[in-house]
Design an enzyme around this catalytic site. Structure first.
Site, PDB file in Angstrom:
ATOM      1  CG  ASN A  22      61.830 -42.098 -99.071  1.00 36.27           C
ATOM      2  OD1 ASN A  22      61.752 -43.115 -98.381  1.00 36.27           O
ATOM      3  ND2 ASN A  22      61.285 -41.999-100.272  1.00 36.27           N
ATOM      4  NE  ARG A 112      57.345 -43.294 -98.741  1.00 38.90           N
ATOM      5  CZ  ARG A 112      57.593 -44.213 -99.660  1.00 38.90           C
ATOM      6  NH1 ARG A 112      58.797 -44.369-100.125  1.00 38.90           N
ATOM      7  NH2 ARG A 112      56.611 -44.947-100.135  1.00 38.90           N
ATOM      8  CG  HIS A 201      51.176 -44.145-103.796  1.00 38.50           C
ATOM      9  ND1 HIS A 201      50.674 -45.047-104.725  1.00 38.50           N
ATOM     10  CD2 HIS A 201      52.521 -44.250-103.858  1.00 38.50           C
ATOM     11  CE1 HIS A 201      51.680 -45.669-105.309  1.00 38.50           C
ATOM     12  NE2 HIS A 201      52.820 -45.207-104.811  1.00 38.50           N
TER      13      HIS A 201
END
Ligand code: ADP
Length: 425
Positions: A22, A112, A201
């Site tokens: 990430n 991500r 999300h």
């Protein structure tokens, strides 16, 4: 991201391990884990990336922690150093073939990626064309997508043979119908500039909806869920038959619920009003709504829910108000989400506040009795740990806690797509 795994060695040799990254604007969080079990081998974080003060902290499970200074500080330096640690953890980053005895194999890197625009409706194997498309979506997430890409390019430079997968925060919400994703603004804002609701999300919602269905012992098809992801950023999703039909975040992660430092919904008229009255420029307004609002702005105490709860318990009036506004807006938005479902089977709480704040969950449930929701105070105080997640009394509408694990979802997508890619070769 919430990491829940424990020590890994021993169970990681079945399908290999995945490096999950990430890459943010000034930090890189990472984990090396087994996609089947979620067990971690390595995890850690680099702070102040892009500066000579870059610090990398690596935990080798179960409990060996090292901290290193990386004066070069680039994404490339950070990621090379993370990869350097793999052999020490008994791993090799191999192109193909079976693992040797005692050596687990790294099968891919999963990243991500915050914004996939309208192009990405699911996770994908990274190639030149995917990189170009992520770059083309960067105007939608100018702080995040370039950093995510820097992570992808750094892995490519260090290990050109390692397959990579991009997992998008927005992809899960691409199933929303136009009535949920369009704003009532001039048509050209959408067609020319892409102004629409995307939602975020999504990786968490995908993981939590699958888990919730498993814990309820019911197939996802047929289930109508509202999921509340309440972390530093907060949003809701309405999930019908396993797909997103509505969500509270929009073009940016500023819309919707009250968050740690973000305002969530405000009257859009506030921009013109404050530009006029306070002489604030667009970037100052943006900065205030992103960083000085939410729990922090209302309470004056903290952006952290634990601190706000503690101050409210001691009688701090602003902290009480912050909590009250947070819960009021959350309950109101949950009720709104149900309109896209027509029926509610379960309300699911997840992420830092959702998983840990019995106070917030209890207050929300107390406001939503008209939806058939109620609190089981004992189960709620135990965060549903003894009751398979359930925090409501027996009844047709369930309230439950389901811990999220976005890293695990990214690892699973990566393992699945890299295996499929290998078969195609
Ligand atoms: P992120 O969105 O950065 O992944 P988290 O999911 O870890 O963040 O959520 C952070 C939020 O969770 C913070 O507001 C923190 O105060 C809150 N939180 C964590 N533990 C508790 C707790 N025991 N009670 C109330 N809030 C908590």
């Amino acid at each position: 991201m919430t990491a829940t795994g424990e020590s890994a060695h021993g169970s990681n040799d079945s399908g290999g391990l995945v490096l999950v990254l990430n890459s943010g604007s000034s930090s890189v969080k990472f984990a090396v884990l087994a996609p089947a079990s979620g067990e971690r081998v390595l995890a850690g974080m680099a702070d102040k990336v892009g500066t000579p003060e870059t610090e990398l902290r690596i935990r080798r499970y179960p409990d060996h922690v090292v901290t290193e200074q990386l004066p070069e500080g680039s994404y490339r330096a950070v990621i090379s150093r993370i990869l350097d640690h793999l052999p020490e953890a008994g791993l090799r980053a191999a192109e193909d073939g079976a693992s040797g005895p005692g050596q687990a194999r790294l099968v891919g890197a999963g990243h991500r990626v915050v914004h996939g625009g309208e192009r990405f409706t699911a996770s994908v194997l990274v190639d030149d064309e995917v990189i170009a498309a992520i770059r083309a979506s960067s105007h939608l997430a100018p702080l995040h997508n370039p950093a995510n890409l820097a992570g992808i390019e750094a892995v490519r430079a260090a290990r050109p043979d390692l397959r990579q997968v991009a997992v998008f925060d927005t992809a899960f919400h691409q199933t929303m119908p136009p009535r949920a994703f369009r704003y009532a603004v001039p048509e050209e804002w959408y067609t020319r500039y892409g102004v629409r609701r995307y939602g975020f999300h999504g990786t968490s919602y995908r993981f939590v909806s699958e888990r919730a269905a498993a814990q309820l012992g019911r197939p996802l098809a047929g289930l109508r869920l509202v999921i509340a992801h309440l972390g530093n950023g907060c949003s809701l999703a309405a999930v019908r038959d396993g797909v997103s039909v509505d969500t509270t975040m929009g073009l940016t992660p500023l819309e919707g619920l009250v968050m740690g430092t973000r305002s969530g919904d405000v009257d859009p008229g506030v921009f013109g009003f404050l530009a006029d009255r306070a002489g604030l420029a667009i970037d100052e307004l943006d900065q205030a709504l992103y960083n000085a609002s939410g729990l922090r702005g209302l309470s004056g105490v903290s952006n952290d829910m634990r601190t706000v709860e503690a101050a409210a318990a001691e009688g701090d009036e602003r902290a009480r108000l912050a909590l009250d506004v947070f819960v009021h807006r959350l309950a109101k938005a949950i009720a709104g989400m149900v309109t896209g479902l027509e029926r509610l089977d379960a309300l699911v709480f997840t992420a830092g506040i959702g998983e840990n704040s019995a106070l917030v969950r209890g207050q929300v449930l107390a406001r939503l009795g008209f939806l058939g929701l109620a609190e089981d105070p004992t189960a709620n105080a135990r965060h549903g740990r003894d009751t398979g997640g359930r925090i409501s009394p027996d009844g047709p509408v369930v309230a439950m806690v389901v811990p999220t694990d976005e890293e695990l979802m990214i690892a699973r997508d990566t393992a699945r797509l890299t295996a499929a890619g290998a078969r195609l070769r």
